[in-house]
Write a protein that holds these residues in place. Structure first.
Motif, PDB file in Angstrom:
ATOM      1  N   VAL A   1      63.973  47.760  30.786  1.00  0.00           N
ATOM      2  CA  VAL A   1      62.466  47.911  30.702  1.00  0.00           C
ATOM      3  C   VAL A   1      62.272  48.656  30.053  1.00  0.00           C
ATOM      4  O   VAL A   1      62.276  49.778  29.144  1.00  0.00           O
ATOM      5  CB  VAL A   1      62.164  49.129  32.097  1.00  0.00           C
ATOM      6  CG1 VAL A   1      60.612  48.678  32.340  1.00  0.00           C
ATOM      7  CG2 VAL A   1      63.020  48.820  33.672  1.00  0.00           C
TER       8      VAL A   1
ATOM      9  N   ALA B   1      67.130  52.052  33.990  1.00  0.00           N
ATOM     10  CA  ALA B   1      65.709  52.124  32.788  1.00  0.00           C
ATOM     11  C   ALA B   1      65.991  51.711  31.979  1.00  0.00           C
ATOM     12  O   ALA B   1      64.867  51.231  31.072  1.00  0.00           O
ATOM     13  CB  ALA B   1      65.709  53.730  32.684  1.00  0.00           C
TER      14      ALA B   1
ATOM     15  N   ARG C   1      56.166  49.623  30.586  1.00  0.00           N
ATOM     16  CA  ARG C   1      56.813  48.611  31.587  1.00  0.00           C
ATOM     17  C   ARG C   1      56.404  47.853  32.052  1.00  0.00           C
ATOM     18  O   ARG C   1      56.045  47.723  33.443  1.00  0.00           O
ATOM     19  CB  ARG C   1      56.194  50.107  32.669  1.00  0.00           C
ATOM     20  CG  ARG C   1      57.223  50.872  32.646  1.00  0.00           C
ATOM     21  CD  ARG C   1      57.538  52.047  33.547  1.00  0.00           C
ATOM     22  NE  ARG C   1      58.177  51.230  34.904  1.00  0.00           N
ATOM     23  CZ  ARG C   1      59.374  51.762  34.217  1.00  0.00           C
ATOM     24  NH1 ARG C   1      60.292  52.379  33.403  1.00  0.00           N
ATOM     25  NH2 ARG C   1      60.371  51.219  35.298  1.00  0.00           N
TER      26      ARG C   1
ATOM     27  N   THR D   1      52.691  45.776  36.276  1.00  0.00           N
ATOM     28  CA  THR D   1      54.195  46.038  35.581  1.00  0.00           C
ATOM     29  C   THR D   1      54.967  45.584  36.237  1.00  0.00           C
ATOM     30  O   THR D   1      54.814  45.944  37.278  1.00  0.00           O
ATOM     31  CB  THR D   1      54.072  47.775  36.027  1.00  0.00           C
ATOM     32  OG1 THR D   1      54.292  48.305  37.052  1.00  0.00           O
ATOM     33  CG2 THR D   1      52.309  48.789  35.417  1.00  0.00           C
TER      34      THR D   1
ATOM     35  N   VAL E   1      58.275  43.452  41.574  1.00  0.00           N
ATOM     36  CA  VAL E   1      59.828  43.738  42.503  1.00  0.00           C
ATOM     37  C   VAL E   1      60.437  42.882  43.785  1.00  0.00           C
ATOM     38  O   VAL E   1      61.162  43.062  43.543  1.00  0.00           O
ATOM     39  CB  VAL E   1      59.052  45.257  42.909  1.00  0.00           C
ATOM     40  CG1 VAL E   1      61.229  45.586  43.618  1.00  0.00           C
ATOM     41  CG2 VAL E   1      59.028  46.332  42.176  1.00  0.00           C
TER      42      VAL E   1
ATOM     43  N   ASP F   1      56.613  47.283  37.757  1.00  0.00           N
ATOM     44  CA  ASP F   1      57.410  48.487  39.441  1.00  0.00           C
ATOM     45  C   ASP F   1      56.100  47.937  40.410  1.00  0.00           C
ATOM     46  O   ASP F   1      56.316  48.669  41.727  1.00  0.00           O
ATOM     47  CB  ASP F   1      57.035  49.807  39.163  1.00  0.00           C
ATOM     48  CG  ASP F   1      57.759  50.244  37.191  1.00  0.00           C
ATOM     49  OD1 ASP F   1      59.145  50.435  37.883  1.00  0.00           O
ATOM     50  OD2 ASP F   1      57.661  50.782  37.069  1.00  0.00           O
ATOM     51  N   ASP F   2      54.881  46.616  40.540  1.00  0.00           N
ATOM     52  CA  ASP F   2      54.542  46.369  41.083  1.00  0.00           C
ATOM     53  C   ASP F   2      54.887  46.276  42.615  1.00  0.00           C
ATOM     54  O   ASP F   2      56.087  44.957  42.285  1.00  0.00           O
ATOM     55  CB  ASP F   2      53.145  45.190  40.337  1.00  0.00           C
ATOM     56  CG  ASP F   2      52.113  45.244  41.396  1.00  0.00           C
ATOM     57  OD1 ASP F   2      52.942  43.602  42.197  1.00  0.00           O
ATOM     58  OD2 ASP F   2      51.086  45.227  41.435  1.00  0.00           O
ATOM     59  N   PRO F   3      54.831  46.633  43.560  1.00  0.00           N
ATOM     60  CA  PRO F   3      55.165  45.339  44.486  1.00  0.00           C
ATOM     61  C   PRO F   3      55.523  44.040  44.801  1.00  0.00           C
ATOM     62  O   PRO F   3      57.008  43.805  45.599  1.00  0.00           O
ATOM     63  CB  PRO F   3      54.299  46.491  46.029  1.00  0.00           C
ATOM     64  CG  PRO F   3      54.092  47.807  44.983  1.00  0.00           C
ATOM     65  CD  PRO F   3      53.940  47.132  43.964  1.00  0.00           C
TER      66      PRO F   3
ATOM     67  N   GLN G   1      63.213  40.951  43.265  1.00  0.00           N
ATOM     68  CA  GLN G   1      64.792  41.106  43.818  1.00  0.00           C
ATOM     69  C   GLN G   1      64.984  39.864  44.598  1.00  0.00           C
ATOM     70  O   GLN G   1      66.238  39.309  44.952  1.00  0.00           O
ATOM     71  CB  GLN G   1      64.601  42.066  44.540  1.00  0.00           C
ATOM     72  CG  GLN G   1      64.224  43.414  44.472  1.00  0.00           C
ATOM     73  CD  GLN G   1      65.547  44.070  44.069  1.00  0.00           C
ATOM     74  OE1 GLN G   1      66.730  43.085  43.449  1.00  0.00           O
ATOM     75  NE2 GLN G   1      65.755  45.314  43.443  1.00  0.00           N
TER      76      GLN G   1
ATOM     77  N   TYR H   1      66.443  47.223  38.355  1.00  0.00           N
ATOM     78  CA  TYR H   1      65.789  47.632  39.774  1.00  0.00           C
ATOM     79  C   TYR H   1      67.183  48.670  40.197  1.00  0.00           C
ATOM     80  O   TYR H   1      66.955  50.147  40.810  1.00  0.00           O
ATOM     81  CB  TYR H   1      65.338  47.076  40.393  1.00  0.00           C
ATOM     82  CG  TYR H   1      64.082  46.693  40.371  1.00  0.00           C
ATOM     83  CD1 TYR H   1      62.821  47.713  39.667  1.00  0.00           C
ATOM     84  CD2 TYR H   1      64.084  45.891  39.648  1.00  0.00           C
ATOM     85  CE1 TYR H   1      62.072  46.808  39.735  1.00  0.00           C
ATOM     86  CE2 TYR H   1      62.865  44.455  39.355  1.00  0.00           C
ATOM     87  CZ  TYR H   1      61.772  45.297  39.217  1.00  0.00           C
ATOM     88  OH  TYR H   1      60.684  44.320  38.586  1.00  0.00           O
TER      89      TYR H   1
END
Length: 243
Positions: free
Chosen positions: A115, A112, A119, A77, A84, A79-81, A88, A107
């Protein structure tokens, strides 16, 4: 009239060929010695779109330039660290490139809508401070290299937009070559003769060569945009081979 001209050219084909060669050499020499430069701007004075663009640059210069989109897809996803962190770093690097005014990534608060519902797909908006024609090719190349650097390990990242398309077109040549090769194949099957196929191809290339070499001379009289030669190649090959 045209029939008489065609018959005369056929009867005096050696003279016609030498004339074309001389014209090619003469125009090339004049273009090299006196030719002007192509224009990197494109304006339509007094038009509504131009007035709107002028107001935009005056009141909101940070949003008046061209834009590009960074679209990314992940097997996990967005949002996976790990995703991200990589994205970034990419966005921060893109924002430091010359000519980039801002990068609006998914982000940020309010991002939102950038996305997808599952996601797995998202996009960021790269805002340039320049118009499409003014964005340096080196800037676009740097963006593409940065995107390619993170396009791996289950993360697919693509860069698109008018500025990117224009910079890719400016590299030029390959599509025209493919089109010319396709014309050769079609004419060869149609006429069944290499000589019959070669005549319209040669005529088109001679005419196109003289026309392209004359563009720097034309730019001394009127503004010729930098995409003029590409447009001339498309029209010249099509009309030259067909007629």
């Amino acid at each position: 009239m045209l029939e008489r001209l065609a018959r005369w050219c056929h009867r005096h084909r050696r003279i016609v060929l030498v004339g074309w060669l001389n014209a090619l050499v003469l125009v090339a020499a004049c273009a090299s010695a006196f030719g002007g430069s192509l224009s990197n701007g494109f304006e339509a004075p007094a038009s509504e779109s131009q007035r709107a663009l002028d107001v935009l640059f005056e009141r909101f210069p940070e949003r008046a330039g061209s834009g590009a989109e960074v679209v990314f897809r992940t097997d996990r996803t967005v949002d996976d660290p790990a995703v991200v962190s990589r994205m970034q770093r990419l966005f921060d690097g893109l924002e430091r490139e010359p000519g980039v005014a801002d990068v609006v990534d998914p982000y940020e608060p309010g991002g939102a809508f950038q996305v997808s519902s599952d996601r797995r797909i998202a996009f960021a908006r790269v805002q340039f401070s320049l118009t499409t024609l003014d964005v340096p090719t080196k800037t676009v190349e740097a963006l593409l290299e940065a995107v390619e650097a993170v396009d791996e390990d289950g993360l697919q990242v693509e860069l698109g937009g008018q500025a990117v398309q224009f910079a890719s077109q400016a590299e030029g040549g390959s599509r025209e070559a493919i089109g010319l090769l396709a014309a050769v194949v079609v004419l060869l099957f149609t006429f069944g003769s290499i000589v019959a196929m070669g005549l319209p191809i040669a005529t088109a290339l001679f005419g196109l060569g003289v026309g392209l070499l004359a563009i720097p001379l034309v730019s001394l009289v009127i503004d010729v945009p930098i995409f003029g030669p590409s447009l001339a190649v498309m029209i010249g090959l099509g009309v030259g081979i067909d007629y």
